[in-house]
Design a protein around this motif. Structure first.
Motif, PDB file in Angstrom:
ATOM      1  N   MET A   1     -36.705  20.800  20.462  1.00 30.40           N
ATOM      2  CA  MET A   1     -37.866  19.940  20.731  1.00 30.40           C
ATOM      3  C   MET A   1     -37.372  18.531  21.031  1.00 30.40           C
ATOM      4  N   ASP A   2     -37.400  18.141  22.293  1.00 33.12           N
ATOM      5  CA  ASP A   2     -36.802  16.842  22.588  1.00 33.12           C
ATOM      6  C   ASP A   2     -37.805  15.766  22.963  1.00 33.12           C
ATOM      7  N   SER A   3     -39.099  16.066  22.804  1.00 30.49           N
ATOM      8  CA  SER A   3     -40.112  15.028  22.993  1.00 30.49           C
ATOM      9  C   SER A   3     -40.800  14.746  21.663  1.00 30.49           C
ATOM     10  N   VAL A   4     -41.500  13.629  21.630  1.00 34.17           N
ATOM     11  CA  VAL A   4     -42.375  13.338  20.501  1.00 34.17           C
ATOM     12  C   VAL A   4     -43.717  12.939  21.103  1.00 34.17           C
ATOM     13  N   ILE A   5     -44.793  13.559  20.643  1.00 38.58           N
ATOM     14  CA  ILE A   5     -46.117  13.167  21.117  1.00 38.58           C
ATOM     15  C   ILE A   5     -46.743  12.253  20.070  1.00 38.58           C
ATOM     16  N   VAL A   6     -47.129  11.076  20.542  1.00 36.11           N
ATOM     17  CA  VAL A   6     -47.709  10.065  19.662  1.00 36.11           C
ATOM     18  C   VAL A   6     -49.202   9.959  19.974  1.00 36.11           C
ATOM     19  N   ARG A  30     -41.214   1.120  22.665  1.00 38.33           N
ATOM     20  CA  ARG A  30     -39.927   0.925  23.363  1.00 38.33           C
ATOM     21  C   ARG A  30     -39.031  -0.002  22.575  1.00 38.33           C
ATOM     22  N   ALA A  31     -39.612  -1.094  22.087  1.00 41.29           N
ATOM     23  CA  ALA A  31     -38.797  -2.066  21.352  1.00 41.29           C
ATOM     24  C   ALA A  31     -38.281  -1.457  20.047  1.00 41.29           C
ATOM     25  N   ALA A  32     -39.138  -0.671  19.382  1.00 38.76           N
ATOM     26  CA  ALA A  32     -38.736  -0.079  18.091  1.00 38.76           C
ATOM     27  C   ALA A  32     -37.577   0.903  18.265  1.00 38.76           C
ATOM     28  N   LEU A  33     -37.469   1.472  19.462  1.00 43.62           N
ATOM     29  CA  LEU A  33     -36.388   2.435  19.720  1.00 43.62           C
ATOM     30  C   LEU A  33     -35.331   1.825  20.635  1.00 43.62           C
ATOM     31  N   GLY A  34     -35.399   0.496  20.779  1.00 43.65           N
ATOM     32  CA  GLY A  34     -34.605  -0.211  21.790  1.00 43.65           C
ATOM     33  C   GLY A  34     -33.110   0.013  21.727  1.00 43.65           C
ATOM     34  N   ASP A  35     -32.581   0.326  20.544  1.00 44.56           N
ATOM     35  CA  ASP A  35     -31.133   0.508  20.434  1.00 44.56           C
ATOM     36  C   ASP A  35     -30.721   1.973  20.586  1.00 44.56           C
ATOM     37  N   LEU A  36     -31.660   2.867  20.861  1.00 46.55           N
ATOM     38  CA  LEU A  36     -31.307   4.284  21.022  1.00 46.55           C
ATOM     39  C   LEU A  36     -31.091   4.548  22.504  1.00 46.55           C
ATOM     40  N   GLU A  37     -29.887   4.929  22.826  1.00 44.89           N
ATOM     41  CA  GLU A  37     -29.536   5.093  24.236  1.00 44.89           C
ATOM     42  C   GLU A  37     -30.367   6.185  24.902  1.00 44.89           C
ATOM     43  N   GLY A  38     -30.954   5.840  26.030  1.00 44.97           N
ATOM     44  CA  GLY A  38     -31.690   6.846  26.798  1.00 44.97           C
ATOM     45  C   GLY A  38     -33.104   7.109  26.304  1.00 44.97           C
ATOM     46  N   ALA A  39     -33.586   6.327  25.335  1.00 46.58           N
ATOM     47  CA  ALA A  39     -34.950   6.554  24.840  1.00 46.58           C
ATOM     48  C   ALA A  39     -35.972   6.172  25.919  1.00 46.58           C
ATOM     49  N   ARG A  40     -37.009   6.999  26.074  1.00 48.95           N
ATOM     50  CA  ARG A  40     -38.053   6.740  27.068  1.00 48.95           C
ATOM     51  C   ARG A  40     -39.416   6.845  26.406  1.00 48.95           C
ATOM     52  N   VAL A  50     -42.788  10.211  23.797  1.00 48.85           N
ATOM     53  CA  VAL A  50     -41.528   9.524  23.515  1.00 48.85           C
ATOM     54  C   VAL A  50     -40.411  10.548  23.686  1.00 48.85           C
ATOM     55  N   THR A  51     -39.402  10.188  24.470  1.00 46.08           N
ATOM     56  CA  THR A  51     -38.199  11.051  24.529  1.00 46.08           C
ATOM     57  C   THR A  51     -37.072  10.211  23.952  1.00 46.08           C
ATOM     58  N   PRO A  52     -36.671  10.528  22.728  1.00 46.14           N
ATOM     59  CA  PRO A  52     -35.743   9.637  22.023  1.00 46.14           C
ATOM     60  C   PRO A  52     -34.320   9.627  22.574  1.00 46.14           C
ATOM     61  N   GLY A  53     -33.998  10.532  23.463  1.00 47.56           N
ATOM     62  CA  GLY A  53     -32.631  10.553  23.991  1.00 47.56           C
ATOM     63  C   GLY A  53     -31.773  11.543  23.221  1.00 47.56           C
ATOM     64  N   PRO A  54     -30.684  11.970  23.845  1.00 46.45           N
ATOM     65  CA  PRO A  54     -29.902  13.083  23.313  1.00 46.45           C
ATOM     66  C   PRO A  54     -29.189  12.796  21.990  1.00 46.45           C
ATOM     67  N   HIS A  55     -28.874  11.525  21.729  1.00 43.69           N
ATOM     68  CA  HIS A  55     -28.045  11.255  20.543  1.00 43.69           C
ATOM     69  C   HIS A  55     -28.841  10.761  19.337  1.00 43.69           C
ATOM     70  N   ALA A  56     -30.168  10.630  19.515  1.00 43.47           N
ATOM     71  CA  ALA A  56     -30.952  10.014  18.441  1.00 43.47           C
ATOM     72  C   ALA A  56     -31.131  10.976  17.268  1.00 43.47           C
ATOM     73  N   TRP A  58     -33.179  12.476  14.301  1.00 41.08           N
ATOM     74  CA  TRP A  58     -34.624  12.574  14.091  1.00 41.08           C
ATOM     75  C   TRP A  58     -35.076  11.705  12.917  1.00 41.08           C
ATOM     76  N   ASP A  59     -34.260  11.623  11.859  1.00 43.00           N
ATOM     77  CA  ASP A  59     -34.642  10.789  10.710  1.00 43.00           C
ATOM     78  C   ASP A  59     -34.861   9.332  11.124  1.00 43.00           C
ATOM     79  N   THR A  60     -33.992   8.862  12.005  1.00 50.15           N
ATOM     80  CA  THR A  60     -34.127   7.480  12.476  1.00 50.15           C
ATOM     81  C   THR A  60     -35.401   7.327  13.297  1.00 50.15           C
ATOM     82  N   VAL A  61     -35.604   8.263  14.221  1.00 52.45           N
ATOM     83  CA  VAL A  61     -36.785   8.185  15.086  1.00 52.45           C
ATOM     84  C   VAL A  61     -38.052   8.256  14.235  1.00 52.45           C
ATOM     85  N   ARG A  62     -38.044   9.151  13.274  1.00 53.92           N
ATOM     86  CA  ARG A  62     -39.210   9.339  12.420  1.00 53.92           C
ATOM     87  C   ARG A  62     -39.521   8.079  11.609  1.00 53.92           C
ATOM     88  N   GLU A  63     -38.464   7.490  11.066  1.00 54.70           N
ATOM     89  CA  GLU A  63     -38.658   6.268  10.283  1.00 54.70           C
ATOM     90  C   GLU A  63     -39.215   5.141  11.159  1.00 54.70           C
TER      91      GLU A  63
END
Ligand code: ATP
Ligand code: MG
Length: 414
Positions: A1-6, A30-40, A50-56, A58-63
């Protein structure tokens, strides 16, 4: 699952302002995920993908998503084609490894031209899951909810939904200036206004060098912590020790606390006008301490000439406020012992009902204008951002005040 629906809720109600609210929310995500490479992040048909990018992680994205105001809930989701066979097969494949006691399917069509209605989608996909796994259907209180959303060009499904913090996206309501002590209450008051979409600037009065710099450090730590909820913050610090000394030398002890507070709000109002903040915010609550009786609050308010003083905790008791401080993470910082300026020159028996006349008479002996001018002229400013910028000093960046983003102060002519 590589998307997040908000999903957002409250902002969906805001009529003509809605596109602007959604844009703000998208920008904040976008700003909250600004340091995650490839986040859209993109808005699609009443929700946000939200597509957090391949290296993110999930705990970080969730927080991070769990702290962005305006988010009602969010769920990891998979994007699939709209064909019902493709959809059902993908869902069933993702159910591997799960053994819920019961389940249901909940479908929503953002695109009403889709061939099946929502109840038809639910019955169809639900029937296929039942056939494949033989799980019990429970529409009322299922352990697992399979959520399906049909959009114009694609569909999404998700299995685990998390609550967001609610509220309004940071920045949709005007800026406010919060008087931030090192205590438990004022950080919670700041949080409440952040949740209503205000950008909260912080103002701290310290008695360094008469007292140690503990309260200054603590308040920087609080500002840094609270920045995770609004992504950028400014902390203003004002030296208050000399002002307190002058009050102490000239005013009767029982009136001192109210006099300190009136000076604080005067200085705060001047600063607020300069930085275009539309209100002051304090952590006061009726009856909590001697200075917070209705009579004293009225005398404090009388020192402010035009701005509203917001007291979001006015009807809360200390247990509730402490619980909220725990939940937002400021409590452990607030209880670190410090030397707050209010402990300096504070009388043992402050007046619980200071009369405005007595207070104004005591102020006659003070060079009020000079004290306020001097304090505002010497205010220090520090910037904080979240996620922290790689090269920024850990606690923030310090500036002299007077260069507020290049904007001329609105009260320049006064
Ligand atoms: P807190 O836990 O927020 O310190 P409190 O219950 O200790 O609140 P007081 O110390 O009377 O109450 O302060 C009331 C409010 O005045 C605070 O919530 C804060 O908004 C403001 N205030 C008090 N001291 C300071 C300070 N040193 N700098 C900035 N604001 C202050
Ligand atoms: Mg206090």
């Amino acid at each position: 699952m590589d998307s997040v629906i908000v999903h957002y809720q409250e902002i969906a109600l805001k009529g003509k302002n809605r596109p602007w609210f959604v844009e703000r929310l998208v920008a904040n995500l976008r700003a909250a995920l600004g340091d995650l490479e490839g986040a859209r992040v993109r808005a699609i048909m009443g929700r946000i993908e939200v597509t957090p990018g391949p290296h993110a992680a999930w705990d970080t994205v969730r927080e991070r998503l769990g702290r962005v105001f305006g988010v009602a809930n969010f769920a990891r989701a998979r994007r699939v084609g709209r064909n019902i066979d493709e959809l059902a097969n993908a869902v069933i494949a993702d159910l591997n490894g799960r053994e819920p006691r019961s389940f249901r399917v909940t479908a929503r069509r953002a695109d009403k031209t889709y061939a099946l209605t929502s109840p038809e989608i639910e019955r169809e996909v639900g029937g296929r899951i039942k056939a494949a796994r033989d799980w019990r259907v429970d529409l009322g209180n299922p352990e697992l909810v399979v959520r399906i959303e049909i959009l114009a060009r694609e569909a999404f499904y998700s299995l685990d939904r998390h609550p967001g913090p609610g509220g309004l996206p940071s920045g949709v309501s005007g800026p406010v200036l919060c008087l931030l002590s090192g205590g438990i209450d004022s950080p919670v008051a700041a949080y409440r206004l952040m949740k209503r979409g205000c950008r909260v600037r912080f103002l701290h009065f310290h008695s360094y060098p008469i007292l140690s710099h503990a309260s200054r450090d603590k308040v920087r730590e609080l500002a840094r912590h609270l920045t995770a909820y609004q992504l950028t913050s400014r902390l203003y610090q004002v030296a208050f020790g000399d002002i307190q000394r002058q009050v102490m030398l000239s005013a009767p002890p029982p009136l001192r606390v109210v006099l300190y507070r009136r000076l604080m709000v005067r200085i705060a109002e001047r600063l607020a006008r300069r930085i275009r903040a539309a209100a002051l915010v304090t952590g006061e609550s009726v009856g909590q301490v001697a200075s917070q009786t209705l009579e004293n609050l009225a005398v404090i308010d009388a020192a402010v000439s035009g701005l509203p003083v917001l007291r979001p905790l006015v009807g809360s008791d200390k247990d509730e406020i402490s619980g909220e401080a725990q939940a937002i993470g400021t409590y452990p910082i607030s209880i670190i012992p410090d030397q707050d300026c209010c402990q300096l020159f504070t009388p043992r028996h402050p007046a619980t009902r200071a009369s405005r006349r007595d207070v104004e008479a005591a102020e006659q002996a003070l060079p009020l204008q000079e004290l306020v001018d001097g304090a505002v002229a010497a205010v220090e400013r520090e910037e904080f951002s979240f996620p922290p910028r790689p090269n920024a000093p850990a606690a923030g960046e310090r500036h002299a005040v007077g260069d507020e983003a290049g904007q001329p102060p609105p009260d320049a002519s006064r």
